[in-house]
Every structure is written in C-alpha cells, then in structure tokens.
Write a protein that holds these residues in place. Structure first.
Motif, PDB file in Angstrom:
ATOM      1  N   TYR A   1      41.597  64.372  33.236  1.00 13.26           N
ATOM      2  CA  TYR A   1      42.228  63.632  32.232  1.00 13.26           C
ATOM      3  C   TYR A   1      43.169  62.560  32.690  1.00 13.26           C
ATOM      4  CZ  TYR A   1      39.618  66.891  29.406  1.00 13.26           C
ATOM      5  OH  TYR A   1      38.837  67.476  28.613  1.00 13.26           O
ATOM      6  N   ARG A   2      43.991  62.902  33.716  1.00 11.26           N
ATOM      7  CA  ARG A   2      44.810  61.941  34.169  1.00 11.26           C
ATOM      8  C   ARG A   2      44.199  60.825  34.761  1.00 11.26           C
ATOM      9  NH1 ARG A   2      48.492  62.365  39.538  1.00 11.26           N
ATOM     10  NH2 ARG A   2      49.615  60.627  39.465  1.00 11.26           N
ATOM     11  N   ASP A   3      43.088  60.857  35.636  1.00 17.97           N
ATOM     12  CA  ASP A   3      42.258  59.669  35.826  1.00 17.97           C
ATOM     13  C   ASP A   3      41.871  58.815  34.762  1.00 17.97           C
ATOM     14  OD1 ASP A   3      42.857  60.580  38.392  1.00 17.97           O
ATOM     15  OD2 ASP A   3      40.572  61.453  38.707  1.00 17.97           O
ATOM     16  N   PHE A   4      41.304  59.681  33.789  1.00 17.42           N
ATOM     17  CA  PHE A   4      40.694  58.963  32.565  1.00 17.42           C
ATOM     18  C   PHE A   4      41.864  58.128  31.886  1.00 17.42           C
ATOM     19  CE2 PHE A   4      40.800  59.080  27.786  1.00 17.42           C
ATOM     20  CZ  PHE A   4      39.655  58.477  27.485  1.00 17.42           C
ATOM     21  N   TRP A   5      43.097  58.511  31.597  1.00 21.56           N
ATOM     22  CA  TRP A   5      44.090  57.752  30.919  1.00 21.56           C
ATOM     23  C   TRP A   5      44.630  56.731  31.859  1.00 21.56           C
ATOM     24  CZ3 TRP A   5      44.941  57.391  26.197  1.00 21.56           C
ATOM     25  CH2 TRP A   5      44.668  58.635  25.223  1.00 21.56           C
ATOM     26  N   GLN A   6      44.848  56.844  33.021  1.00 17.91           N
ATOM     27  CA  GLN A   6      45.205  55.695  33.924  1.00 17.91           C
ATOM     28  C   GLN A   6      43.922  54.651  33.933  1.00 17.91           C
ATOM     29  OE1 GLN A   6      45.444  57.645  37.782  1.00 17.91           O
ATOM     30  NE2 GLN A   6      47.812  57.684  37.603  1.00 17.91           N
ATOM     31  N   GLN A   7      42.491  54.991  33.717  1.00 22.85           N
ATOM     32  CA  GLN A   7      41.696  54.046  33.692  1.00 22.85           C
ATOM     33  C   GLN A   7      41.867  53.164  32.486  1.00 22.85           C
ATOM     34  OE1 GLN A   7      37.507  55.405  34.329  1.00 22.85           O
ATOM     35  NE2 GLN A   7      36.750  53.089  34.160  1.00 22.85           N
ATOM     36  N   SER A   8      41.945  54.071  31.393  1.00 22.85           N
ATOM     37  CA  SER A   8      41.929  53.576  30.017  1.00 22.85           C
ATOM     38  C   SER A   8      43.356  52.712  29.768  1.00 22.85           C
ATOM     39  CB  SER A   8      42.192  54.692  28.984  1.00 22.85           C
ATOM     40  OG  SER A   8      40.982  55.550  28.996  1.00 22.85           O
ATOM     41  N   LEU A   9      44.588  52.963  30.470  1.00 25.27           N
ATOM     42  CA  LEU A   9      45.565  52.077  30.198  1.00 25.27           C
ATOM     43  C   LEU A   9      45.411  51.068  31.232  1.00 25.27           C
ATOM     44  CD1 LEU A   9      48.367  54.745  30.508  1.00 25.27           C
ATOM     45  CD2 LEU A   9      47.761  53.622  28.229  1.00 25.27           C
ATOM     46  N   GLY A  10      44.808  50.906  32.305  1.00 23.01           N
ATOM     47  CA  GLY A  10      44.252  49.761  33.015  1.00 23.01           C
ATOM     48  C   GLY A  10      43.463  48.773  32.203  1.00 23.01           C
ATOM     49  N   ASN A  11      42.484  49.352  31.452  1.00 19.16           N
ATOM     50  CA  ASN A  11      41.654  48.593  30.737  1.00 19.16           C
ATOM     51  C   ASN A  11      42.284  48.026  29.643  1.00 19.16           C
ATOM     52  OD1 ASN A  11      39.343  49.202  32.200  1.00 19.16           O
ATOM     53  ND2 ASN A  11      38.875  50.894  30.758  1.00 19.16           N
ATOM     54  N   LEU A  12      43.292  48.515  28.990  1.00 21.77           N
ATOM     55  CA  LEU A  12      44.168  48.184  27.844  1.00 21.77           C
ATOM     56  C   LEU A  12      45.096  46.877  28.345  1.00 21.77           C
ATOM     57  CD1 LEU A  12      45.257  48.126  24.785  1.00 21.77           C
ATOM     58  CD2 LEU A  12      46.927  49.659  25.565  1.00 21.77           C
ATOM     59  N   LYS A  13      45.652  47.128  29.641  1.00 23.36           N
ATOM     60  CA  LYS A  13      46.280  46.044  30.319  1.00 23.36           C
ATOM     61  C   LYS A  13      45.542  44.997  30.545  1.00 23.36           C
ATOM     62  CE  LYS A  13      48.994  44.994  34.198  1.00 23.36           C
ATOM     63  NZ  LYS A  13      49.291  45.124  35.765  1.00 23.36           N
ATOM     64  N   SER A  14      44.494  45.082  31.216  1.00 27.46           N
ATOM     65  CA  SER A  14      43.475  43.923  31.407  1.00 27.46           C
ATOM     66  C   SER A  14      43.240  43.206  29.978  1.00 27.46           C
ATOM     67  CB  SER A  14      42.188  44.232  31.990  1.00 27.46           C
ATOM     68  OG  SER A  14      42.468  44.748  33.146  1.00 27.46           O
ATOM     69  N   TYR A  15      42.928  43.874  28.945  1.00 25.91           N
ATOM     70  CA  TYR A  15      42.357  43.301  27.442  1.00 25.91           C
ATOM     71  C   TYR A  15      43.515  42.314  26.928  1.00 25.91           C
ATOM     72  CZ  TYR A  15      41.361  43.060  22.697  1.00 25.91           C
ATOM     73  OH  TYR A  15      41.377  42.525  21.449  1.00 25.91           O
TER      74      TYR A  15
END
Length: 106
Positions: A88-102
């Motif tokens: 879940y930590r990996d999931f949230w880090q990836q999701s936040l990275g995607n949001l930052k890029s967006y």
C-alpha cells in the motif's frame, strides 16, 4: 491461537490509538508501567489492560525488576503487519507521483 486469528488480533490491537502510542513509546526502549501510564489521561488500570492485551499478543513483554514491571517492545509479530502494509505504501507513492506529474503538466 491459529496464525490467521493471531494476525487479525494484532491488527485489532494496533487499531487502538492508546496501544499504538504505547508501542511508539516502547520503540525508544523499555519502560516501567508507571512511566507509561503517566503519559496518558486514562487510569493506570486502563493502561494496564492495554498492556495486558499487547502482552497476550506477544508484541510486548513484561519483566519484573524489584517491585516494578518493565515493558519491552517485541516487534517480531508486527512484521506481518509491516509486510501487509508495504504494498500500500508503494501504491500511494506511485499514485502521488502520478498526481505530481499530472499537476506539473497542467
């Protein structure tokens, strides 16, 4: 206690904010029950009940030193919780990275 039941019990134990606070304090090192209880507005018997639950789940141990009971963190059974949370930590880090890029692309 079967392993699956033990795992569920550990999750229930750490769901309680007082027990999490006790575990957080014990990460710093062993502590006598009076020291642990003094950090909370709850009664000493209430804190002792929390400690009993944590002791029964093998996440803390109790040792008598003279007239005091000293508690120590025993984190081995918490490893299963950490292993479960890690994806879940990996999931949230990836999701936040995607949001930052967006947001940077906007």
């Amino acid at each position: 206690m079967p392993q699956a039941e033990q795992d569920r019990s550990v999750f229930r134990a750490i769901a309680d904010p007082t027990r999490r606070a006790i575990l957080d304090r014990l990460r710093q090192g062993p502590a006598p029950v009076n020291e642990l209880a003094s950090a909370f507005s709850q009664s000493r018997p209430a804190i002792s009940k929390h400690l009993r639950i944590l002791r029964e789940l093998n996440v803390v141990s109790e040792q008598r030193q003279g007239r005091e009971r000293v508690y120590r963190l025993e984190p081995a059974d918490l490893k299963d919780v950490a292993d479960w949370i890690l994806p879940y930590r990996d999931f949230w880090q990836q999701s936040l990275g995607n949001l930052k890029s967006y947001l940077e692309d906007e």
